[in-house]
Scaffold this active site. Structure first.
Site, PDB file in Angstrom:
ATOM      1  N   GLU A  13     -37.315  14.875  43.595  1.00  0.00           N
ATOM      2  CA  GLU A  13     -37.426  13.608  44.313  1.00  0.00           C
ATOM      3  C   GLU A  13     -38.064  13.769  45.695  1.00  0.00           C
ATOM      4  O   GLU A  13     -38.656  12.816  46.208  1.00  0.00           O
ATOM      5  CB  GLU A  13     -36.040  12.943  44.434  1.00  0.00           C
ATOM      6  CG  GLU A  13     -35.538  12.454  43.066  1.00  0.00           C
ATOM      7  CD  GLU A  13     -34.087  12.029  43.048  1.00  0.00           C
ATOM      8  OE1 GLU A  13     -33.724  11.188  42.216  1.00  0.00           O
ATOM      9  OE2 GLU A  13     -33.279  12.556  43.853  1.00  0.00           O
ATOM     10  N   ASP A 197     -34.307   6.075  32.963  1.00  0.00           N
ATOM     11  CA  ASP A 197     -33.607   5.960  31.670  1.00  0.00           C
ATOM     12  C   ASP A 197     -32.814   4.658  31.632  1.00  0.00           C
ATOM     13  O   ASP A 197     -32.722   3.954  32.638  1.00  0.00           O
ATOM     14  CB  ASP A 197     -32.665   7.161  31.472  1.00  0.00           C
ATOM     15  CG  ASP A 197     -31.631   7.260  32.587  1.00  0.00           C
ATOM     16  OD1 ASP A 197     -31.885   7.937  33.578  1.00  0.00           O
ATOM     17  OD2 ASP A 197     -30.573   6.591  32.487  1.00  0.00           O
TER      18      ASP A 197
END
Ligand code: SAH
Length: 232
Positions: A13, A197
């Site tokens: 990230e 997801d």
């Protein structure tokens, strides 16, 4: 302009952010690496915390109390609750809650402890700036409620329960703890997540497949946010 913190939970990230900066100074502190750089004349401190509420609390606190950050932006990935959120979509948190905080046995609502609050609200000014960034980039970004807990949710029932109980649109494992820290220390914060997801039975496969691309989506947006915050 005072120092700005940019944090993530996982190396993936923050990697796109460090890549964009090119040069930075690395300091090890309390078991994490903190990266400092000057960007457009403003000091930045960047770090990934490691996963979960405890590590993200430590890192957010360290960025503020040790490195002197006066604003904090979080970039990362999340599981979608809202069926309109697809992999790669961006969500800005309006407010955040801890879905696994439970002293309901004493008659309190989920996510609440005495002297705390079920939700912590993100900085309205930065949310407003994010709309300008989205329009500059030609991207659509939704605003919504993010629920946080120390669980990777890969279960339709749990996801739906969290969605219903907290009116949450997405879930992850660090946002609400960072929010609590920033709120307590009066540091305006902005939490952005790109969907990796759908928090369902395929979540771990989807996460592995889309972590990197979704993390890049989020990081690119957050760096444009930093530009706006600096110019603001
Ligand atoms: N694959 C990693 C673990 C990832 S945990 C490993 O094995 O090391 C999931 C991370 O992404 C957390 O930082 C969390 O904030 C976010 N996240 C994405 N989808 C999530 C989901 N369905 N449930 C909880 N957190 C999720």
């Amino acid at each position: 302009m005072s120092k700005i913190a940019i944090m993530g939970a996982m190396p993936e990230e923050v990697a796109p952010i460090l890549e964009k900066l090119g040069q930075y100074k690395t300091t090890e502190y309390a078991g994490n690496k903190y990266y400092e750089a000057t960007y457009n004349g403003v000091e930045l401190v960047i770090a990934y915390s490691k996963i979960g509420k405890v590590f993200s609390t430590l890192t957010a606190t360290t960025m503020i109390e040790h490195f002197g950050a006066k604003k904090l932006l979080f970039s990362g990935v999340a599981g979608a609750i809202s069926s309109s959120l697809k992999v790669g979509d961006l969500i800005v948190a309006t407010k955040l809650s801890q879905h696994d905080l439970d002293i309901t046995a004493f008659g309190h609502p989920y996510g609440f402890v005495p002297e705390g609050a079920v939700y912590v609200e993100a900085d309205k000014g930065m949310i407003k700036l994010s709309k300008e960034v989205a329009s500059d980039m030609g991207k659509s970004v939704v605003e919504g409620i993010i629920a946080t807990g120390d669980q990777f949710v890969a279960n339709e029932d749990r996801k739906n329960w969290i969605g219903k109980e907290f009116s949450a649109d997405a879930l992850e494992m660090e946002g609400a703890s960072v929010a609590v820290v920033c709120d307590a220390l009066s540091v305006p914060f902005f939490i952005l997540r790109a969907i990796s997801d759908a928090a369902d039975m395929d979540a771990s496969f989807s996460f592995d497949e889309f972590l990197e691309t979704s993390a890049v989506e989020s990081a690119e947006f957050v760096m444009k946010m930093v530009d706006k915050v600096i110019a603001d």
